[in-house]
Write an enzyme that holds these catalytic residues in place. Structure first.
Site, short mmCIF file in Angstrom:
data_model
loop_
_atom_site.label_atom_id
_atom_site.label_comp_id
_atom_site.label_asym_id
_atom_site.label_seq_id
_atom_site.Cartn_x
_atom_site.Cartn_y
_atom_site.Cartn_z
N HIS A 216 0.86 -1.20 0.00
CA HIS A 216 0.00 0.00 0.00
C HIS A 216 0.90 1.25 0.00
O HIS A 216 0.94 2.00 0.98
CB HIS A 216 -0.90 -0.04 1.24
N ARG B 102 -3.24 11.77 2.86
CA ARG B 102 -3.47 10.96 1.66
C ARG B 102 -3.75 11.87 0.48
O ARG B 102 -3.24 11.67 -0.62
CB ARG B 102 -4.66 10.00 1.87
#
Ligand code: CP
Ligand code: NVA
Length: 302
Positions: free
Chosen positions: A130, A287
């Site tokens: 990830h 993010r």
């Protein structure tokens, strides 16, 4: 072709420049200055085989903020859900869009997509890794504790996809990563061997106290990742729960991070994740900023 598949594919300088750009973009947005629109006229497809809140929304909002058009595609709505090959999907989407982001089960699906795509492909989580999450986590560490080299991080729990990207980040940025969990859930041996061969300061232990001692960042993740079987995981991981008592052994200015979604009372207590040392919502926000910088790098527009 500038794919963003795994952190180990990149030099430290390239990763640092993407982080710097993400921090700069965050500053621009926070100051209310007019945002540049480097994705103007560009479309980014987002393929999801698995559920998502943060990735879906932060990419969609980020693409929009940069002037581009996001196209969200649930894998079950695509012909690939009925057996069309990922290779043909890659070739076809490449004719329509300027980049493809994918969240999928098998890492091989990501690699096949990238091999047959003529536009950049971004890994938005596979069962293996990830990396977008890690870029946000590294940004958060920089914001709280400055340059990454020499920092200390304790990862508690499952040696899962997020742990894999943490290991790659530790190697590339030269911080110490202490991984504490039951041995049978340790990260893949092949990756640990790669990390050691590349000078990584990685400590693998089942002693949670050893991992946490004076550490600057404590990080954990769910005990049961998407697609994983519960089995005896809850019992096996119980000694690795991040709680207030454990946090007292970390450095006095230690932060707590978690990629989210979190299960309060399992891998972390509410007292910690909702307490003053928790950086999880800054981390979630990052993010957005980190991925904007990743897309700008992939599309060579910064
Ligand atoms: N951390 C993360 O990737 O969250 P989502 O599953 O909500 O996208
Ligand atoms: N390890 C977790 C991360 C979720 C963002 C999972 O794969 O479900």
């Amino acid at each position: 072709m500038r794919h963003f598949l795994d952190l180990k594919d990149f030099s430290t300088d390239t990763l640092q420049s993407i982080l710097d750009e993400g921090l700069r973009m965050k500053g621009t947005q926070k100051s209310g200055d007019r945002h540049e629109l480097p994705l103007s006229g560009k479309t980014v497809a987002m393929i999801f085989e698995k559920p998502s809140t943060r990735t879906r929304v932060s990419f969609e909002v980020g693409i929009t903020q940069l002037g581009g058009t996001p196209l969200v595609l649930s894998a079950s709505d695509l012909q690939s859900g009925r057996g069309e090959s990922i290779e043909d999907t890659a070739r076809v989407l490449s004719r329509y869009v300027n980049a493809i982001m994918i969240r999928c089960y098998k890492h091989e699906t990501l690699l096949n997509l990238s091999e047959h795509s003529s536009v950049p492909v971004i890994n938005a989580l596979t069962n293996w890794s990830h990396p977008c999450q890690l870029m946000a986590d590294l940004m958060t560490m920089i914001e709280y504790h400055g340059p990454l080299a020499g920092q200390t991080v304790a990862w508690l729990g499952d040696g899962n996809n997020v742990a894999v990207s943490w290991i790659e980040a530790a190697v590339r940025f030269g911080f110490q990563l202490r991984i504490a969990g039951p041995q049978r859930y340790a990260p893949p041996a092949s990756l640990l061997a790669w990390a050691r061969a590349n000078g990584g300061d990685i400590i693998l232990t089942d002693d949670v106290n050893l991992a946490i001692e004076k550490v600057q960042t404590v990080v954990t993740d769910v005990w049961i990742s998407m697609g994983a079987d519960e089995g005896s995981r809850c019992k096996d991981f119980a000694p690795y729960q991040v709680n207030a008592k454990l946090m007292r052994s970390a450095a006095s200015d230690a932060i707590f991070m978690h990629c989210l979604p979190a299960r309060r009372g399992m891998e972390v207590t509410a007292e910690v994740i909702d307490g003053p040392q928790s950086a999880v919502f800054e981390e979630a926000e990052n993010r957005l900023h980190a991925q904007k910088a990743i897309m700008a790098w992939c599309l060579e527009v910064n």
